[in-house]
Design an enzyme around this catalytic site. Structure first.
Site, PDB file in Angstrom:
ATOM      1  N   ARG A 121       2.955  50.596  11.047  1.00 52.55           N
ATOM      2  CA  ARG A 121       3.263  49.548  11.800  1.00 52.55           C
ATOM      3  C   ARG A 121       1.782  49.443  12.903  1.00 52.55           C
ATOM      4  O   ARG A 121       1.242  50.144  13.732  1.00 52.55           O
ATOM      5  CB  ARG A 121       4.275  49.965  12.988  1.00 52.55           C
ATOM      6  CG  ARG A 121       5.554  50.190  11.951  1.00 52.55           C
ATOM      7  CD  ARG A 121       6.598  50.682  13.250  1.00 52.55           C
ATOM      8  NE  ARG A 121       7.809  51.192  12.500  1.00 52.55           N
ATOM      9  CZ  ARG A 121       8.745  50.631  11.893  1.00 52.55           C
ATOM     10  NH1 ARG A 121       8.780  49.370  11.674  1.00 52.55           N
ATOM     11  NH2 ARG A 121       9.778  51.453  11.320  1.00 52.55           N
ATOM     12  N   THR A 164      13.567  46.603   3.600  1.00 55.02           N
ATOM     13  CA  THR A 164      13.875  47.282   4.495  1.00 55.02           C
ATOM     14  C   THR A 164      15.312  47.894   4.269  1.00 55.02           C
ATOM     15  O   THR A 164      16.379  47.293   3.834  1.00 55.02           O
ATOM     16  CB  THR A 164      13.892  46.567   5.710  1.00 55.02           C
ATOM     17  OG1 THR A 164      14.649  47.152   6.940  1.00 55.02           O
ATOM     18  CG2 THR A 164      14.480  45.298   5.599  1.00 55.02           C
ATOM     19  N   GLY A 208       8.684  49.865   8.371  1.00 57.06           N
ATOM     20  CA  GLY A 208       9.514  51.313   7.576  1.00 57.06           C
ATOM     21  C   GLY A 208       9.694  51.087   6.284  1.00 57.06           C
ATOM     22  O   GLY A 208       9.434  50.116   5.747  1.00 57.06           O
TER      23      GLY A 208
HETATM   24  O1  F6P Z   1      13.217  50.594   8.681  1.00 59.16           O
HETATM   25  C1  F6P Z   1      14.064  50.183   9.544  1.00 59.16           C
HETATM   26  C2  F6P Z   1      14.459  51.324  10.627  1.00 59.16           C
HETATM   27  O2  F6P Z   1      14.989  52.348   9.524  1.00 59.16           O
HETATM   28  C3  F6P Z   1      15.354  51.193  11.550  1.00 59.16           C
HETATM   29  O3  F6P Z   1      16.824  51.194  11.128  1.00 59.16           O
HETATM   30  C4  F6P Z   1      15.007  52.437  12.454  1.00 59.16           C
HETATM   31  O4  F6P Z   1      15.269  51.911  13.728  1.00 59.16           O
HETATM   32  C5  F6P Z   1      13.477  52.352  12.424  1.00 59.16           C
HETATM   33  O5  F6P Z   1      13.394  51.965  10.873  1.00 59.16           O
HETATM   34  C6  F6P Z   1      12.688  53.488  12.726  1.00 59.16           C
HETATM   35  O6  F6P Z   1      11.689  53.436  12.397  1.00 59.16           O
HETATM   36  P1  F6P Z   1      10.436  54.386  12.565  1.00 59.16           P
HETATM   37  O7  F6P Z   1      10.776  55.604  13.106  1.00 59.16           O
HETATM   38  O8  F6P Z   1       9.537  54.614  11.119  1.00 59.16           O
HETATM   39  O9  F6P Z   1       9.435  53.824  13.794  1.00 59.16           O
END
Ligand code: F6P
Length: 346
Positions: A97, A151, A36
């Site tokens: 990711r 993060t 993220g």
């Molecule tokens: O970056 C951490 C975070 O913001 C978490 O709090 C949240 O659950 C997650 O990322 C969501 O990430 P994405 O929608 O990008 O997979």
């Protein structure tokens, strides 16, 4: 009468761009952002590039995190490439990711690309998932890896704060203040969900700073039904509207808490899930400075021959923590802040 010597504003022992040794003989480092995005990641990339340049070290930028690494999306970047980025949210290196990185074949390909480019060490800016990826690369292929905590969740052991956390809190707080206006006008209950998949750091900070009546965090999975009593008491005390903060990782989330309130009180309740808006925006100064310090520290760590560690800041000092510990050991939320949130909600 002899005059007192002038007092220098910059005492000669104040370090200013003092040279750092390079016992490990590092000549080229790679940097990527992964997982993220978080406000301040650009400031960290900039700090890596400029610290390295300052010491005659080249930097290879990897685009799209580990996904780009296994595909070979690498290019040399210099100080001008990171100009005008310190104030920008997101990450100019892009992020992802990567599913492929979870396979040994994907990691072997990535290692091959780093060797082709003559990279002496990799700097990974991201959260726990990214550090796991970096840890495996080092374990399996012997490439030195240093992590930089980026993060918004602030859920990494080994640093008091992670890059992006301060900005996310400000963004969420701004939304809470606005929701309070409409909530007060309509005499409603507002249940606001903030990010934090496994941690309640953002929720707690926002609850105290936003004057919330109640806060729910994953670290304390108390039953949502307890909120009924809190709301009833608030009404009895003359509060026409209430703000309840819920961390995303609390079982049932904001909707579960809102359902409990409506079922138990019959009061009009609204849910607002702030979501990814908390990940964007120009980083606040605390995130820019933290990112600058940690980006610099990551290059120095590699130059000193350190590897398999995350650079963090604890009590104002740079600290190195083994990558594995950053996700295996739990950084607890502030119990004092949790108590304070309750005390101030009378
Ligand atoms: O970056 C951490 C975070 O913001 C978490 O709090 C949240 O659950 C997650 O990322 C969501 O990430 P994405 O929608 O990008 O997979």
């Amino acid at each position: 009468m002899s005059e007192a010597p002038p007092v220098s504003v910059f005492p000669s022992d104040l370090p200013h761009a003092e040279p750092h040794g390079n016992p490990a003989g590092v000549r080229r480092v790679a940097v990527l952002t992964s997982g993220g995005d978080a406000p301040g990641m650009n400031a960290a990339i900039r700090a890596v590039v400029r610290t390295a340049t300052h010491h005659g070290i080249e930097v290879v930028g990897v685009r799209r995190g580990f996904s780009g690494l296994h595909r070979g999306d690498l290019r040399l970047i210099g100080p001008r490439d990171v100009a005008n980025t310190i104030q920008r949210g997101g990450t100019v290196l892009l992020t992802a990711r990567s599913k492929t990185w979870r396979t040994p074949e994907g990691r072997a390909l990535g290692a091959e690309h780093l060797r082709e480019w003559g990279v002496d060490g990799l700097i990974v800016i991201g959260g726990d998932g990214s550090f796991r990826g970096g840890h495996l690369l080092q374990e399996e292929h012997g490439i030195p890896v240093v992590g930089v905590p980026g993060t918004i969740d602030n859920d990494l052991y080994g640093t008091d704060h992670t890059i992006g956390y301060f900005t996310a809190v400000e963004t969420a707080l701004d939304a809470v203040d606005k929701l309070r206006d409409t909530g007060a006008s309509h005499e409603r209950i507002f249940v606001i969900e903030v990010m934090g998949r496994h941690a309640g750091h953002i929720a707690l900070e926002v609850a105290v700073a936003g004057g919330a009546e109640e806060v729910f965090i994953p670290e304390d999975p108390k039953p949502a039904s307890g909120v009924v009593q809190t709301v009833k008491e608030s009404v009895a005390k003359g509060k026409a509207s209430s703000i309840i903060i819920v961390a995303e990782g609390y079982p049932g989330g904001a909707q579960g808490v809102a359902d409990a309130i409506e079922a138990g009180t019959g009061l009009e309740t609204r849910v607002s899930i702030l979501g990814h808006i908390q990940r964007g925006g120009s980083p606040v100064s605390s995130d820019r400075v933290l990112a600058s310090r940690l980006g610099e520290a990551a290059v120095y760590a590699l130059m000193d021959g350190a590897s398999g560690v995350m650079v963090g800041r604890m009590n104002g000092e740079i600290a190195h923590t083994p990558l594995r510990e950053t996700w295996e050991r739990r950084k607890d939320v502030s119990r004092d802040l949790y108590r304070c949130a309750k005390t101030l909600s009378v």
